[in-house]
Design an enzyme around this catalytic site. Sequence first.
Site, PDB file in Angstrom:
ATOM      1  N   ASP A 234       0.502  -1.422   0.577  1.00 10.36           N
ATOM      2  CA  ASP A 234       0.297  -0.251   0.194  1.00 10.36           C
ATOM      3  C   ASP A 234       1.299   1.497   0.072  1.00 10.36           C
ATOM      4  OD1 ASP A 234      -1.856   2.052   0.167  1.00 10.36           O
ATOM      5  OD2 ASP A 234      -2.977   0.404   1.540  1.00 10.36           O
ATOM      6  N   GLU A 437     -18.175   9.999   4.408  1.00  7.68           N
ATOM      7  CA  GLU A 437     -17.370   8.550   5.040  1.00  7.68           C
ATOM      8  C   GLU A 437     -16.547   8.417   3.655  1.00  7.68           C
ATOM      9  OE1 GLU A 437     -20.523   5.898   4.746  1.00  7.68           O
ATOM     10  OE2 GLU A 437     -21.396   6.585   2.989  1.00  7.68           O
TER      11      GLU A 437
END
Length: 688
Positions: A234, A437
């Site tokens: 990542d 969100e």
Amino acid sequence: MDARVNDLLHQLTLEEKISLLGYRSKEVQRLGIPAYNWWNEALHGVARAGVATVFPQAIGMAATFNNDLMHEAATVISTEARAKYNLSLAQNRRLQYMGLTFWSPNINIFRDPRWGRGQETYGEDPFLTANMGTAFVKGLQGNDSKYLKTSACAKHFAVHSGPEAGRHTFNAVVDEKDLRETYLYAFKSLVDAGVESVMCGYNRVNGQPCCTSDILLQQILRNEWKFKGHVVTDCGALDDIFMRHKVMPSGVEVAAAAIRAGVSLDCSNVLQNDVMKAIEQKLLTEKEVDSALAHILRTQVKLGFFDAATANPFSSYGADSVANAGHAALARTMAQQSMVLLKNDKQLLPLDKKNYPAIMVVGSNSASMDALLGNYHGVSSRAVSFLEGITNAVDAGTRVEYDLGCDYTDTVHFGGIWAAGNADITVAVIGLTPVYEGEEGDAFLAAKGGDKPDMNLPAAHIAFMKELRKKTKTPVVAVVTAGSAVDISAIEPYADAIVLAWYPGEQGGNALADILFGKVSPAGRLPVTFYQSFADVPAYDSYAMKGRTYRYFNGKVQYPFGYGLSYTSFAYEWQKMPANIRTAKDSLTFSIKVKNTGSRDGDEVVQVYVEYPQVERMPLKELKAYKRVHVKAGGEAVVQLSIPAAELQKWDLATRSWKLYPGNYTIFAGGNSADKKITATVKTGGKR
């Protein structure tokens, strides 16, 4: 393939090899190896790369419970990706987000409704996630015998689902039973399906950083599962290990540990900067670098990077393969199948157009692009808002009015109330958008660094719905946008019908209209449990599965996993019942007759769950088969299903292996996880 990769390895200098280990891969001019940026996204359409078909957000696609449709969508995504790559390459552009190596899908388990990135996943169930993820990967990678169409990536490996605020530092503590049965299940399925890449996460698991974990990357992924593809970090995960986790002193030690653990590609600069130093300090050998590099060279060979374009079946795709009418039609079908009907008082829906000559559309999300697109999205020239979809669906002799109605903060001042009272029906589109969100940093208005502090809809939207109900005598339909479970009960008394639209992609407006006016009967199903509040779930930073998701939560809920209403009704009966099983090599095969007992054609999502023998830490129940089927009014269909007995095995902590426990297993089928329309009991002797 191996001969070609070995030939390249023998011709590259050590410096050149190291230069290829970062996502901004350097050109090796003398060998004709071009520069390449590995970072690309395709969560629900080619993302961040200009015009592309935008499908519903991943959680919405999961709500279709339709593996075949998911495969079709991913096939469209990979077609558009190849076309955009060809067009970019023809102009000698080698930009980020224009390549063929996609860091999708996100198959982490949506274990806690607070997680802002849950919208990127296929929900809380490992089996559904594995099936949807496999269909997506196969569509992205194609079925050519020689070439990958694109490269897919299973992320984030592993045990990674919040909290967002601490994602660069947290240590997920989880025992091997939960690890195997919940967190690794879908990853194993995608590896078995041939996913080309796996992305290691930011976090630690039981003390080991994921991107230097010999347990995750060597023992499990490579040795046990025989993964042949490449591992990518990542972005910034290697920096985290020495700068934030602080488990190693510097990038040099991290670079060596990552290569030895099995990382091939770094989404940062640590490997490119520090591998040479690691070799000089005798922490690493050139042979180990070769082993890492071989995996990404193999991916590039599979993609056809070093072959003539004429040899590649995908090289002819051009502009007519991007965002065309056929792809938009598929996005519309996907959006139709994703939307979930949560309430339909007195069968208000579907609406007969002739009975509603005056329609009022209100709400802060009714004309919102954000509410359509979700996160990790492309850009569509065909995007149809909810307002536009409703307007498109009625004739020019129908009066459609629009008012924003409310914003996200003001609980006092509202618009469109009087006009709503003057209309025959009101459609109010409210809820969340991806700035409330989402991922840390992207959801810039989220109170908790991308995560949700509670399940509440915006207070202004609740106040608006109350006022609308107070002043409006005609029906009100609430349409809720969100990528996660929200508290529907706060608005439920004020709406006659409620549709959960998720973030439905570019055709969301048309799909909503198709449902409202009865062109299709809704059959989307919830891929997550809608709890009553966050007080019902364990601490957010606890990764133990006890008390989480429908598999382990036994309390009262707003809506159970798999829930969704229809415009018609269905009856089930066993056509062929499942028989007893002897060993884990057997399969439960059975068929179910589904009869449409209502007056409208519609889809039913047949869901089959298993209840296990009374053994400690068994799930309460688990989805183990499903099929979406279209049945005409008064008609019936027979659904053939199978559950391999191996699917009933559970991890035995004592022997550290899978075990088929002896005893009685209850198999039940219905329209959701709490709906036992038919049941059967099978026995197993529990032999391996």
